[in-house]
Each structure stands twice: as C-alpha cells, then as structure tokens.
Design a protein around this motif. Structure first.
Motif, PDB file in Angstrom:
ATOM      1  N   PHE A   1      46.604 -18.785  16.071  1.00  0.00           N
ATOM      2  CA  PHE A   1      45.175 -18.517  15.907  1.00  0.00           C
ATOM      3  C   PHE A   1      44.419 -18.848  17.190  1.00  0.00           C
ATOM      4  O   PHE A   1      43.688 -18.013  17.744  1.00  0.00           O
ATOM      5  CB  PHE A   1      44.660 -19.344  14.726  1.00  0.00           C
ATOM      6  CG  PHE A   1      43.250 -19.012  14.297  1.00  0.00           C
ATOM      7  CD1 PHE A   1      42.603 -17.868  14.704  1.00  0.00           C
ATOM      8  CD2 PHE A   1      42.577 -19.878  13.447  1.00  0.00           C
ATOM      9  CE1 PHE A   1      41.308 -17.571  14.293  1.00  0.00           C
ATOM     10  CE2 PHE A   1      41.281 -19.600  13.021  1.00  0.00           C
ATOM     11  CZ  PHE A   1      40.643 -18.445  13.450  1.00  0.00           C
ATOM     12  N   GLY A   2      44.592 -20.074  17.691  1.00  0.00           N
ATOM     13  CA  GLY A   2      43.822 -20.520  18.847  1.00  0.00           C
ATOM     14  C   GLY A   2      44.170 -19.788  20.127  1.00  0.00           C
ATOM     15  O   GLY A   2      43.293 -19.494  20.951  1.00  0.00           O
ATOM     16  N   SER A   3      45.457 -19.448  20.314  1.00  0.00           N
ATOM     17  CA  SER A   3      45.871 -18.852  21.588  1.00  0.00           C
ATOM     18  C   SER A   3      45.603 -17.351  21.662  1.00  0.00           C
ATOM     19  O   SER A   3      45.570 -16.790  22.765  1.00  0.00           O
ATOM     20  CB  SER A   3      47.356 -19.124  21.831  1.00  0.00           C
ATOM     21  OG  SER A   3      48.159 -18.596  20.793  1.00  0.00           O
ATOM     22  N   LEU A   4      45.407 -16.686  20.532  1.00  0.00           N
ATOM     23  CA  LEU A   4      45.226 -15.232  20.537  1.00  0.00           C
ATOM     24  C   LEU A   4      43.776 -14.798  20.308  1.00  0.00           C
ATOM     25  O   LEU A   4      43.504 -13.592  20.252  1.00  0.00           O
ATOM     26  CB  LEU A   4      46.120 -14.595  19.466  1.00  0.00           C
ATOM     27  CG  LEU A   4      47.635 -14.691  19.719  1.00  0.00           C
ATOM     28  CD1 LEU A   4      48.412 -14.294  18.470  1.00  0.00           C
ATOM     29  CD2 LEU A   4      48.030 -13.798  20.898  1.00  0.00           C
TER      30      LEU A   4
ATOM     31  N   GLY B   1      35.098 -24.277   5.261  1.00  0.00           N
ATOM     32  CA  GLY B   1      36.448 -23.785   5.008  1.00  0.00           C
ATOM     33  C   GLY B   1      37.479 -24.876   4.869  1.00  0.00           C
ATOM     34  O   GLY B   1      38.364 -24.812   4.005  1.00  0.00           O
ATOM     35  N   ALA B   2      37.397 -25.902   5.723  1.00  0.00           N
ATOM     36  CA  ALA B   2      38.383 -26.978   5.659  1.00  0.00           C
ATOM     37  C   ALA B   2      38.303 -27.724   4.336  1.00  0.00           C
ATOM     38  O   ALA B   2      39.327 -28.033   3.712  1.00  0.00           O
ATOM     39  CB  ALA B   2      38.168 -27.948   6.821  1.00  0.00           C
ATOM     40  N   ALA B   3      37.075 -28.010   3.881  1.00  0.00           N
ATOM     41  CA  ALA B   3      36.907 -28.717   2.604  1.00  0.00           C
ATOM     42  C   ALA B   3      37.346 -27.848   1.439  1.00  0.00           C
ATOM     43  O   ALA B   3      38.026 -28.315   0.512  1.00  0.00           O
ATOM     44  CB  ALA B   3      35.449 -29.133   2.428  1.00  0.00           C
TER      45      ALA B   3
ATOM     46  N   VAL C   1      39.674 -19.403   7.776  1.00  0.00           N
ATOM     47  CA  VAL C   1      39.386 -20.785   8.150  1.00  0.00           C
ATOM     48  C   VAL C   1      40.054 -21.772   7.194  1.00  0.00           C
ATOM     49  O   VAL C   1      40.671 -22.751   7.621  1.00  0.00           O
ATOM     50  CB  VAL C   1      37.861 -21.037   8.199  1.00  0.00           C
ATOM     51  CG1 VAL C   1      37.571 -22.513   8.389  1.00  0.00           C
ATOM     52  CG2 VAL C   1      37.233 -20.239   9.330  1.00  0.00           C
ATOM     53  N   LEU C   2      39.944 -21.512   5.888  1.00  0.00           N
ATOM     54  CA  LEU C   2      40.506 -22.469   4.937  1.00  0.00           C
ATOM     55  C   LEU C   2      42.032 -22.506   4.997  1.00  0.00           C
ATOM     56  O   LEU C   2      42.657 -23.476   4.557  1.00  0.00           O
ATOM     57  CB  LEU C   2      40.021 -22.184   3.514  1.00  0.00           C
ATOM     58  CG  LEU C   2      40.465 -20.928   2.756  1.00  0.00           C
ATOM     59  CD1 LEU C   2      41.848 -21.097   2.140  1.00  0.00           C
ATOM     60  CD2 LEU C   2      39.456 -20.601   1.656  1.00  0.00           C
ATOM     61  N   ASP C   3      42.651 -21.447   5.548  1.00  0.00           N
ATOM     62  CA  ASP C   3      44.111 -21.442   5.608  1.00  0.00           C
ATOM     63  C   ASP C   3      44.652 -22.485   6.578  1.00  0.00           C
ATOM     64  O   ASP C   3      45.849 -22.779   6.569  1.00  0.00           O
ATOM     65  CB  ASP C   3      44.628 -20.054   6.002  1.00  0.00           C
ATOM     66  CG  ASP C   3      45.825 -19.641   5.177  1.00  0.00           C
ATOM     67  OD1 ASP C   3      45.652 -19.401   3.974  1.00  0.00           O
ATOM     68  OD2 ASP C   3      46.931 -19.593   5.728  1.00  0.00           O
ATOM     69  N   ALA C   4      43.772 -23.029   7.415  1.00  0.00           N
ATOM     70  CA  ALA C   4      44.205 -24.107   8.301  1.00  0.00           C
ATOM     71  C   ALA C   4      44.457 -25.401   7.544  1.00  0.00           C
ATOM     72  O   ALA C   4      45.187 -26.267   8.016  1.00  0.00           O
ATOM     73  CB  ALA C   4      43.149 -24.335   9.390  1.00  0.00           C
ATOM     74  N   THR C   5      43.850 -25.555   6.338  1.00  0.00           N
ATOM     75  CA  THR C   5      44.005 -26.802   5.588  1.00  0.00           C
ATOM     76  C   THR C   5      44.573 -26.624   4.192  1.00  0.00           C
ATOM     77  O   THR C   5      45.018 -27.594   3.583  1.00  0.00           O
ATOM     78  CB  THR C   5      42.645 -27.516   5.443  1.00  0.00           C
ATOM     79  OG1 THR C   5      41.719 -26.649   4.766  1.00  0.00           O
ATOM     80  CG2 THR C   5      42.081 -27.907   6.791  1.00  0.00           C
TER      81      THR C   5
END
Length: 535
Positions: A73-76, A162-164, A38-42
């Motif tokens: 991530f979202g499509s798979l 995760g984002a923070a 999750v954190l890898d998105a930000t």
C-alpha cells in the motif's frame, strides 16, 4: 519510459461528458471504498492468533500478515496516483477495487502461508490504486465550497475511523463461525471475504455515480515508478522492521540505507524527465508542503496509539477481542463529530486555527494516556487503569482532535493543484500518512522496548537478590502470577513512555500548522491552479 500519448485521444473525447450526479450517492461510494482499504490495515490484527494456528505460521512470519499489506500500500501510492492522472481516475478507482476484491477472495480461501501473504500484497496494490483516485475524484466531482468541504469531512472521517472500525469488525467477525452450504467458515476468513461483495459492488456502481476525469496524455515515467516504488518499499520495510526487531538490526539498517539511496536516485530521475511521476512543483506551495508534513507527523502518533492501547486493553485489562473493539467505538463517533464540525467551520475560519486546535487536543489526549497507572516496585502490585476515567476521556479527545485536523489538512493539501496533478497530489498525501504511521510506530515501539528491557532487568535482579537472601519461597503458581503482574506493569510503563513521545510528535505537527499553514478560508472556496483566486 512508456509513451501513452501516441494513442491517446483528446481530453474531451476521453472524459465522460459532464452530467448531473447524485452527489450523496457519489460520496457514499467513495467513502465506503476508502473505509474498506483503510480498515483492512487493522481488521486482521485481532484474528492473527487464529490465522497463525490454522495456517501454521511461525511467530517471526506472523507480522507479515499486517506488514505485507502496509508495504504494498505505502510503496505503490505514488504510482497509483499518477496512473489515475494519466488514464482517468474512475478507471483506476474501479481497477483498484476489483483487484482488492479478488485479493480478498484469495486471502479468505488461503490454505497456506505463501498464498495468504501474496493475497495481502495484492490487496495493498488494489488499495494503492483506489485510495488516491478516491480522494482525487472528490475534487473533480464536488464543486469548491461547502459541498466539497462536507465531502472531505466524510472522507477524512472514514480515513481516521478506519483503524477503529477495523478493530471492532475484526473482533466481531473473528468470534463467529457461520455454516455456509454445509461448510463451517472460520471467523478469521470472514475478515477477508467481507470485502469481496463490497468491493465488486462499489466498482460496478462507479460508472453510475462518478464522472470520469479527463485523461492527460503524457508519458508514464517508468524509471521514476521503479525507483520511487523500490525506495519507498525499502524505507517502509525498514521502519516496520525497526518496530519489531530494533534499530540496530542489520537488515533494518540495510533496508533503510538502500531505500534512502534509491529515493535519492528517484529524485535525480524526476528532476530530469519531461513528465515526472512526482512533479516537485507540488511542494513549492508552503501551504501544501506544510500540509504534507502535518499529515506525516499526526498519523505517526495516532497509529501508535492504536497499537499500544489495543494491547493494554486486552492484555492488561483483560478485555475480550470483541469488547476491546467496542472500547474503541467512541473514537469512531468522535472523529465523525470533529470532522463534521470542521467541515462547517472551514467555510468561515482559516484552516490553521481549526487544525491547530485539533492537534493540540490530540497532543493533550496522548499526554493523558501517558498517565496510565503502573507499579514498578518489587514485587509489583496489580495496578490497572479504569476505562471510564483513564482511557475513555482521552479516546474522545484524540478522535475529536483528529477530526478537526484531518479535514482542513486534506483540503489544503490537494486544493489548487493542476487538474492533471490532483491524483499524484492525493498519492503524496496518502504516502505521507502511511510512511508517517510506519515511522511513528517504529520510533515509539523502540522507546517502549527500551523501557521493557531496562525495567525487566531490574525486576530480574531484584528477584535474584530476594532468592539469595533466603526466607520462605512462594509456590510456583504464585511465582508465575507475580511474573505476569510484573509483565503487565512493565508493559504499561513502556506504553506510557511511548504515549509521551507521541504527544511531542503531535505538538510538532501543531507547530508546523500554526507557523506555516497560512492559507485564508476564502481561498478554499475557489477552483483552479495555485494562485488563481476568485474575487
């Protein structure tokens, strides 16, 4: 379609024999893996200027460092969830973590733009395999009741925080340049390389702390997998592009139209195959369907909050990358507290009331962000909000509300699913979160951009009128300073409009929860398929 039933063993021969597990370590393992994906998105957001400089990436292509991961991530996710159901969730969880670690190594060592972008896509594939498997493993590892509720609370806290955490960790790592074996490692590379030992260690420890789920012989629906993945890819790409290029962009429109058409084809395929990638019966439960909708709407507002607020704190308030990351630290604390409280309350109070109150808290926080001060007169004055009074209280409200929301919604979304469908149910929940986040950012970015454009024209016209009126003209340095101040005020105004729309999105999620999420809390303490309730 690929038939996997011919060589499949009976479930009892495939599944790991039940054994006593250290549930604490099992939860730590699942949570670390979920936090990592999750954190890898930000985490790379703050490092983007450094990545751009080192790899000579154009401004137009820079967004793909972030978008490439989100797209894969979202499509798979649906495919990842289904593979876990068919072949065993622990196997897929381990495979996902391994792919993620290797991709992180490639990204950290990338010397060209194509290699970095390919690594980001491969990271997205690994995350799409590991994330739904992690959520499904909670349902198979932890018994229904307080133990599972606590596990979901930690999982939800990791997903929400995760984002923070990514912003904090990214800011810290980007500011370092350690020397390893005589070679200086650029800080931005560490945002990728840090995943390598964590991912490999988590994959290696999985057999020790996690039981394998039963594999469910059946068919891998290849037509459904192809159409579902391509359809989601088109929609997520179109929504992401709309956030930067606008809804009128030709490629945005084409991507959205093609994505929707392919998803319609996906629906037709799923209605005709014996073993669909997405069994539509998981939507027949009103409680589950409302959970998916709520998980679609709430992140739509929350992700956009990070996007605008992180820019406001750095560009308008002048915070350094690390200080900006630390400014979001209370969000991490608040969501952990809210999730912990929700996990205790859900044993005694119906989830509707807990998550309903949580979304109202979050909506109130977004409305609070919409009151950030700005000046729209000409020439604009430098008006800046106070972190302590204008930002911190609403960060705390938002995080606490999201903690209260995510735990009950996650529980109700996957509870009482058939054993062979818990992976795909987890995939649907994660897909709703990812696509909702992309849609929310696209919509709110459009609202903000429209304000930027309109107010910018007004400032330009006012400046031209002042120049034509004659009189003493300020020196060039002062003109540049006034233009910078005007940009700050225009950005703040556009952001407040986006926050206001976000508040309405969160209120919509709250309405869905209050009206449709009517499962009693007693039912959450039972196992078994939908409709089987212990008395």
């Amino acid at each position: 379609m690929t038939d996997v039933s011919r060589n499949a063993q009976p479930p009892e021969a495939v599944a790991t024999p039940p054994r006593e597990l250290n549930l604490t370590w099992a939860l730590v393992l699942i949570s670390i893996a979920q936090l990592m994906v999750v954190l890898d998105a930000t985490i790379a957001n703050i490092a983007l200027p450094y990545i751009q400089k080192d790899l000579a990436i154009s401004q137009a292509n820079l967004q793909w460092v972030v978008t490439g991961y989100a797209l894969a991530f979202g499509s798979l996710l649906l495919l990842g969830g289904r593979l876990g159901d068919l072949y065993g969730r622990r196997k897929v969880f381990m495979a996902g973590l391994g792919i993620f670690a290797v991709a992180s190594l490639l990204g950290g060592m990338a010397t060209t733009e194509p290699l970095l972008l390919a690594a980001r896509g491969l990271q997205g594939l690994g995350a799409a395999l590991a994330s739904p498997a992690a959520l499904a493993l909670i349902t198979t590892t932890f018994p229904a009741g307080p133990a599972r509720n606590r596990a979901f609370a930690v999982y939800a806290a990791m997903s929400g925080a995760g984002a923070a955490v990514g912003l904090i960790l990214g800011g810290w790592l980007t500011g370092t340049s350690p020397e390893v074996l005589g070679v200086v490692v650029d800080g931005w590379r560490l945002t990728f390389l840090i995943n390598v030992p964590i991912g490999l260690a988590a994959a290696a420890l999985a057999p020790r702390f996690l039981n394998e789920s039963e594999s469910h012989p059946g068919q891998l629906d290849l037509p459904g997998a192809v159409t579902g993945t391509l359809g989601l890819l088109g929609v997520v790409y179109g929504l992401s592009r709309a956030g930067t290029e606008g809804w009128g962009d030709g490629l945005t429109i084409a991507s959205l139209v093609v994505g929707v058409v392919v998803l319609v084809v996906f629906g037709l395929v799923e209605s005709r195959v014996e073993h669909p990638l997405l069994p539509f019966r998981i939507f027949t439960s009103r409680t589950r369907a409302s959970s998916f909708v709520a998980m679609f709407l709430a992140p739509a507002a929350m992700f956009a909050m990070f996007y605008f607020l992180s820019q406001y704190i750095q560009n308008v308030m002048g915070y350094s990358p690390l200080k900006a990351g630390v400014a979001f630290l209370p969000f991490t604390v608040g969501i952990v507290v809210g999730a912990g409280l929700a996990s205790n309350l859900v044993n005694r109070i119906d989830p509707r009331f807990i998550s309903g109150v949580g979304t109202l808290f979050a909506a109130g926080a977004l409305f609070g962000f919409s009151t950030l001060p700005y000046d729209t007169t000409f020439p604009a004055r430098e008006v800046t909000g106070s972190y302590v009074t204008d930002i911190l209280p609403f960060i705390v409200m938002m995080s606490f509300g999201m903690g209260l929301t995510f735990v009950p919604v996650t529980l109700t979304a996957v509870h009482h699913l058939r054993s062979e469908e818990s992976g795909i149910g987890s995939g649907v929940l994660n897909t709703a979160q990812q696509v909702g986040g992309a849609l929310g950012l696209a919509v709110l970015a459009t609202v903000a951009t429209q304000t930027f454009t309109d107010r910018g024209k007004e400032f330009a016209e006012a400046g031209a009128a002042a120049a034509q009126a004659g009189g003493p003209q300020p020196p060039p340095e002062q003109v540049q300073q006034l233009q910078l101040i005007a940009q700050h005020q225009i950005f703040t105004e556009g952001s407040t409009q986006a926050f206001l729309v976000g508040a309405f999105l969160m209120l919509a999620a709250s309405i869905v929860i209050w009206v449709f999420l009517d499962v009693p809390h007693e039912e959450l303490a039972t196992d078994g398929p939908e409709g089987v309730v212990a008395h």
